[in-house]
Motif scaffolding. Structure first.
Motif, PDB file in Angstrom:
ATOM      1  N   GLN A 221       0.713  -1.254   0.045  1.00  0.00           N
ATOM      2  CA  GLN A 221       0.628  -0.169   0.228  1.00  0.00           C
ATOM      3  C   GLN A 221       1.120   1.205  -0.170  1.00  0.00           C
ATOM      4  N   GLY A 222       2.168   1.099   0.175  1.00  0.00           N
ATOM      5  CA  GLY A 222       3.266   2.747  -0.096  1.00  0.00           C
ATOM      6  C   GLY A 222       3.945   3.043   1.204  1.00  0.00           C
ATOM      7  N   LEU A 223       3.831   2.263   2.811  1.00  0.00           N
ATOM      8  CA  LEU A 223       3.194   2.760   3.342  1.00  0.00           C
ATOM      9  C   LEU A 223       5.280   2.303   3.739  1.00  0.00           C
ATOM     10  N   LYS A 224       5.819   2.932   4.833  1.00  0.00           N
ATOM     11  CA  LYS A 224       6.570   2.985   5.704  1.00  0.00           C
ATOM     12  C   LYS A 224       6.190   2.003   7.153  1.00  0.00           C
ATOM     13  N   VAL A 225       7.180   1.058   7.333  1.00  0.00           N
ATOM     14  CA  VAL A 225       7.229   0.449   8.787  1.00  0.00           C
ATOM     15  C   VAL A 225       8.036   0.091   9.221  1.00  0.00           C
ATOM     16  N   LEU A 226       7.781   0.434  10.480  1.00  0.00           N
ATOM     17  CA  LEU A 226       8.930  -0.051  12.131  1.00  0.00           C
ATOM     18  C   LEU A 226       8.484  -1.554  12.129  1.00  0.00           C
ATOM     19  N   ALA A 227       9.026  -2.606  12.320  1.00  0.00           N
ATOM     20  CA  ALA A 227       8.676  -3.986  12.766  1.00  0.00           C
ATOM     21  C   ALA A 227       9.959  -4.135  13.973  1.00  0.00           C
ATOM     22  N   CYS A 228       9.470  -4.446  15.444  1.00  0.00           N
ATOM     23  CA  CYS A 228      10.609  -4.568  16.385  1.00  0.00           C
ATOM     24  C   CYS A 228       9.230  -5.211  16.810  1.00  0.00           C
ATOM     25  N   ALA A 229      10.487  -6.043  17.828  1.00  0.00           N
ATOM     26  CA  ALA A 229      10.524  -7.198  18.679  1.00  0.00           C
ATOM     27  C   ALA A 229      11.489  -6.242  20.637  1.00  0.00           C
ATOM     28  N   PRO A 230      10.795  -6.838  21.536  1.00  0.00           N
ATOM     29  CA  PRO A 230      11.888  -7.258  22.643  1.00  0.00           C
ATOM     30  C   PRO A 230      13.627  -7.615  22.445  1.00  0.00           C
ATOM     31  N   SER A 231      13.337  -8.738  21.337  1.00  0.00           N
ATOM     32  CA  SER A 231      14.220  -9.706  21.609  1.00  0.00           C
ATOM     33  C   SER A 231      15.011  -9.819  19.995  1.00  0.00           C
ATOM     34  N   ASN A 232      16.181 -10.338  20.401  1.00  0.00           N
ATOM     35  CA  ASN A 232      16.737 -10.229  19.433  1.00  0.00           C
ATOM     36  C   ASN A 232      16.778 -11.236  18.193  1.00  0.00           C
ATOM     37  N   THR A 233      16.343 -12.083  18.746  1.00  0.00           N
ATOM     38  CA  THR A 233      15.333 -13.393  18.013  1.00  0.00           C
ATOM     39  C   THR A 233      14.717 -13.434  17.710  1.00  0.00           C
ATOM     40  N   GLY A 234      13.165 -12.289  18.162  1.00  0.00           N
ATOM     41  CA  GLY A 234      12.179 -12.402  17.716  1.00  0.00           C
ATOM     42  C   GLY A 234      12.402 -11.413  16.870  1.00  0.00           C
ATOM     43  N   VAL A 235      13.021 -10.457  16.433  1.00  0.00           N
ATOM     44  CA  VAL A 235      13.255  -9.361  15.408  1.00  0.00           C
ATOM     45  C   VAL A 235      13.770 -10.003  14.660  1.00  0.00           C
ATOM     46  N   ASP A 236      14.757 -11.199  14.415  1.00  0.00           N
ATOM     47  CA  ASP A 236      15.306 -11.609  13.269  1.00  0.00           C
ATOM     48  C   ASP A 236      14.541 -13.296  12.549  1.00  0.00           C
ATOM     49  N   ASN A 237      13.478 -13.772  13.295  1.00  0.00           N
ATOM     50  CA  ASN A 237      12.280 -14.787  13.318  1.00  0.00           C
ATOM     51  C   ASN A 237      11.795 -13.850  12.080  1.00  0.00           C
ATOM     52  N   LEU A 238      11.220 -12.263  12.503  1.00  0.00           N
ATOM     53  CA  LEU A 238      10.038 -11.172  11.750  1.00  0.00           C
ATOM     54  C   LEU A 238      11.450 -11.389  10.039  1.00  0.00           C
ATOM     55  N   LEU A 239      12.493 -10.919  10.486  1.00  0.00           N
ATOM     56  CA  LEU A 239      12.840 -11.022   9.235  1.00  0.00           C
ATOM     57  C   LEU A 239      13.155 -11.429   8.203  1.00  0.00           C
ATOM     58  N   GLU A 240      13.955 -12.795   9.188  1.00  0.00           N
ATOM     59  CA  GLU A 240      13.429 -14.283   8.039  1.00  0.00           C
ATOM     60  C   GLU A 240      12.038 -14.335   6.573  1.00  0.00           C
ATOM     61  N   ARG A 241      11.179 -14.184   7.480  1.00  0.00           N
ATOM     62  CA  ARG A 241       9.895 -13.833   6.835  1.00  0.00           C
ATOM     63  C   ARG A 241       9.724 -13.274   5.595  1.00  0.00           C
ATOM     64  N   LEU A 242      10.642 -11.746   6.021  1.00  0.00           N
ATOM     65  CA  LEU A 242       9.902 -10.220   5.921  1.00  0.00           C
ATOM     66  C   LEU A 242      11.071 -10.764   4.065  1.00  0.00           C
ATOM     67  N   ALA A 243      11.897 -10.911   4.388  1.00  0.00           N
ATOM     68  CA  ALA A 243      13.502 -10.755   3.366  1.00  0.00           C
ATOM     69  C   ALA A 243      13.632 -11.605   2.387  1.00  0.00           C
ATOM     70  N   ALA A 244      12.733 -13.053   2.521  1.00  0.00           N
ATOM     71  CA  ALA A 244      12.442 -13.979   1.489  1.00  0.00           C
ATOM     72  C   ALA A 244      11.394 -13.525   1.134  1.00  0.00           C
ATOM     73  N   SER A 245      10.300 -12.425   0.734  1.00  0.00           N
ATOM     74  CA  SER A 245       9.618 -11.339  -0.419  1.00  0.00           C
ATOM     75  C   SER A 245       9.746  -9.943  -0.287  1.00  0.00           C
ATOM     76  N   MET A 246      10.944  -9.658   0.144  1.00  0.00           N
ATOM     77  CA  MET A 246      11.216  -8.080  -0.439  1.00  0.00           C
ATOM     78  C   MET A 246      12.314  -7.663  -0.096  1.00  0.00           C
ATOM     79  N   PRO A 247      12.975  -7.294  -1.018  1.00  0.00           N
ATOM     80  CA  PRO A 247      14.581  -6.751  -0.350  1.00  0.00           C
ATOM     81  C   PRO A 247      14.834  -5.813  -0.021  1.00  0.00           C
ATOM     82  N   SER A 248      13.996  -4.400   0.350  1.00  0.00           N
ATOM     83  CA  SER A 248      13.729  -3.209   1.120  1.00  0.00           C
ATOM     84  C   SER A 248      13.609  -3.241   2.086  1.00  0.00           C
ATOM     85  N   VAL A 249      13.948  -4.457   3.251  1.00  0.00           N
ATOM     86  CA  VAL A 249      13.912  -4.580   4.814  1.00  0.00           C
ATOM     87  C   VAL A 249      15.147  -4.293   5.271  1.00  0.00           C
ATOM     88  N   ILE A 250      15.336  -4.106   6.711  1.00  0.00           N
ATOM     89  CA  ILE A 250      17.228  -3.269   6.713  1.00  0.00           C
ATOM     90  C   ILE A 250      16.929  -3.931   8.022  1.00  0.00           C
TER      91      ILE A 250
END
Length: 629
Positions: A221-250
């Motif tokens: 939809q063209g939105l800028k998103v901040l995706a977070c979690a309290p733990s590093n493992t939680g952030v990395d789990n989310l990153l793993e799922r996002l990175a498979a479908s989009m390049p512009s995630v950091i």
């Protein structure tokens, strides 16, 4: 709970933070007062007698110091995880206030800490830190939120119960992932929110997968998103799922674990590939050379003067490197559709950025003050988690009783009820017999085991025999009357049960003999002393043995749970927080073994019902049956 005004709300949060800070300082002072290394390290929050074995310069000029025990000895069990704030100090000077740092990497024999200053001592100590910097960030964010007015205060007032959340009619969506109907409904619901929405994800229901779909749809939809979690493992789990479908995630921060395929998404690597970083690399080489000169031992007055000049030059060079890196960082972050980070936001890196949508996984493990730095950057907010599992970790008993132990997500669910959240109900982890008790107790009996897991059991696994050890799905082994009493750990305050530990070790060995692999089995105990005792007896590093807190979000084919408590008074301690037991009971995929004393446990209604559940499944046994007493 609804508040009369933002001022009342934030005043209460500030008071809780004061209580928490005092409790953390008292705990740290108690740790530092211990003389013997075994005593100091018993809590898992301290490592002593460390040596600097290597160092390098990292992003933004921070120093990355590799520390280890003499002779490369294994590090004792500890809670110093990647991302943990720490104090690095002189192990031989208990009065040393130390240097503030962050754990950036760890192995079984070494630990890396990121610091801004070079430590002078040769023998070092690491202590889990009260993290005053993070607390100050929280206070600053809360002070800003308190003063908001007009439309800028909309989301704040939603969260305080002063304004009703708004929702549009859900729209049709072409989904990226293959989601089940409850997950699809949750995604449509979250995207229809104009303010705040909650995704309630019980164990194994694909909460993170669903949240990732929300993020992907928002980016579409063209939105800028901040995706977070309290733990590093939680952030990395989310990153793993996002990175498979989009390049512009950091990924910003210190990843707890980054798969090879994901390393191209870390801020460090993306900044490092910027053309301007060649100059920065030359500066860092010069810094490292100067550090080596400064580290040479000499006690002469001239050497001390020269060392001071070297550190001054190092500081100037670091400042120059930071300015160049800051420009590269800004360019990389500005190009991202999604930024992934922990909730301890790096304000210096993110600057004054705001986001159309902020999503937070594991939201129930965050205290309310910890939420506000991320909330302030949000136009809309989506929280995902499970308030029926572990609450936020709070050190101050008083603050926890007053409300700091209740997460924002849990409070909002209680305040607004079903209109603000959707619950996922199809789970993909547990055999139905493992699932049903928790479903009845915590999720209104709504959980459904997917056909792929409903009847799976250990003999389905390659190489596993079908026998009396592997065939049962669930078992409770009762120690009542056998004299398997709890005890305090020597020189400690944590409880353990030696005879339960002996039984657990025997059960693990039987499962191994029946063909299970060590990495398919885990042991969970509610007390750290029991974990230490079993680890010492097991001597099998591939078998994971941990506390309930350490196993949040984890799963194994077979779980053995030792409940420890056995006393004439029927006291069960913090087992009374049944959410902890819910976590332990829902880690197993195919086999769950529980051992405990029914005479002690049955004083609590929850555990009476648990015993009845096992009995109704013909899964209740006494240790007398096997001559184990």
């Amino acid at each position: 709970m609804q508040w009369d005004s933002p001022s009342d709300y934030f005043k209460r949060l500030e008071y809780w933070l004061v209580l928490e800070a005092e409790a953390e300082r008292e705990r740290m002072a108690a740790r530092r007062s211990l003389q013997r290394s075994g005593d100091a390290e018993r809590s898992g929050e301290t490592l002593v007698n460390l040596r600097l074995i290597d160092h390098r310069t990292g992003l933004a000029g921070r120093l990355l110091l590799d520390l280890a025990k003499p002779s490369s000895a294994m590090l004792p069990m500890n809670r110093l995880k990647v991302g943990s704030p720490v104090i690095l100090s002189d192990d031989e000077d208990r009065g040393d206030k130390g240097i503030v740092g962050v754990i950036s990497r760890r192995t079984s024999s070494a630990i890396q800490v990121a610091v801004d200053n070079w430590p002078e001592a040769s023998r070092l100590r690491l202590d889990l830190s009260p993290d005053e910097r993070t607390r100050q960030r929280q206070l600053a964010a809360m002070n800003t939120a308190k003063q908001l007015s007009g439309s800028a205060a909309r989301l704040r007032d939603n969260l305080l119960g002063l304004r009703e959340p708004r929702f549009d009619a859900p729209k049709a969506i072409d989904f990226f992932a293959d989601l089940n109907p409850p997950q699809q409904d949750a995604v449509r619901f979250a995207l229809s929110s104009r303010d705040i929405a909650i995704l309630h994800g019980p164990p194994g229901t694909g909460k993170t997968t669903t949240l990732a779909e929300v993020v992907l749809q928002a980016v579409r939809q063209g939105l800028k998103v901040l995706a977070c979690a309290p733990s590093n493992t939680g952030v990395d789990n989310l990153l793993e799922r996002l990175a498979a479908s989009m390049p512009s995630v950091i990924r910003v921060g210190h990843p707890a674990r980054v798969f090879e395929a994901l390393r191209g998404h870390t801020l460090d690597e993306l900044v490092d590939s910027d053309s301007n970083m060649d100059v920065v690399r030359d500066i860092k080489k010069e810094i490292e050379q100067l550090l080596r000169y400064a580290a040479k031992e000499s006690r002469s007055r001239e050497a001390n003067r020269l060392r001071g000049e070297l550190y001054a030059e190092i500081g100037r060079l670091r400042q120059q490197a930071r300015m160049l890196e800051k420009n590269a960082i800004k360019y990389v972050l500005d190009s991202a559709d999604v930024i992934c980070t922990t909730t301890t936001l790096d304000e210096e890196l993110l600057g004054d950025r705001t986001f159309d949508l902020v999503v937070m996984d594991e939201a129930c493990q965050c205290t309310e003050p910890a939420m506000w730095p991320a909330v302030l950057r949000a136009d809309r907010l989506i929280l995902a988690g499970d308030h029926c599992q572990l609450p936020p970790t709070v050190v101050s008993a008083e603050a926890a009783r007053e409300g700091l132990g209740c997460s924002l997500m849990e409070r909002l669910v209680n305040d607004y009820g079903p209109p603000i959240y959707r619950r996922l109900t199809v789970q993909y982890r547990m055999n139905e017999a493992i699932m049903d008790f928790s479903s009845q107790q915590f999720y209104s009996g709504e959980l459904i085991a997917d056909a792929s897991v409903r009847e799976h059991w250990l003999p389905d696994l390659p190489g596993v025999n079908e026998d009396d050890i592997t065939s049962p799905i669930i078992e409770f082994w009762d120690t009542a009357g056998a004299g398997w009493d709890e005890e305090l750990e020597p020189d400690g305050l944590s409880k353990r049960n030696p005879k339960e530990a002996t039984w657990v070790v025997a059960q693990v060995r039987k499962l191994l003999d029946s063909g299970l692999k060590p990495d398919q089995i885990a042991v969970i105990a509610p007390y750290a002393a029991q974990v230490r005792l079993i680890r010492n007896r097991m001597q099998l590093s591939a078998i994971e043995i941990d506390t309930v807190d350490g196993f949040q979000g984890r799963e194994k084919e077979a779980i053995i749970l030792t409940l420890v408590r056995s006393n004439p008074e029927g006291e069960i301690g913090f087992l009374a927080d049944t959410r902890r037991t819910n976590v332990a009971l829902t880690r197993a995929k195919r086999a769950l073994r529980v051992i405990g004393d029914s005479a002690t446990l049955a004083n609590n209604a929850f555990y009476r019902q648990m015993l009845d559940y096992f009995e109704s499944h013909n899964a209740y046994h006494s240790v007398w049956e096997m001559g184990e007493s």
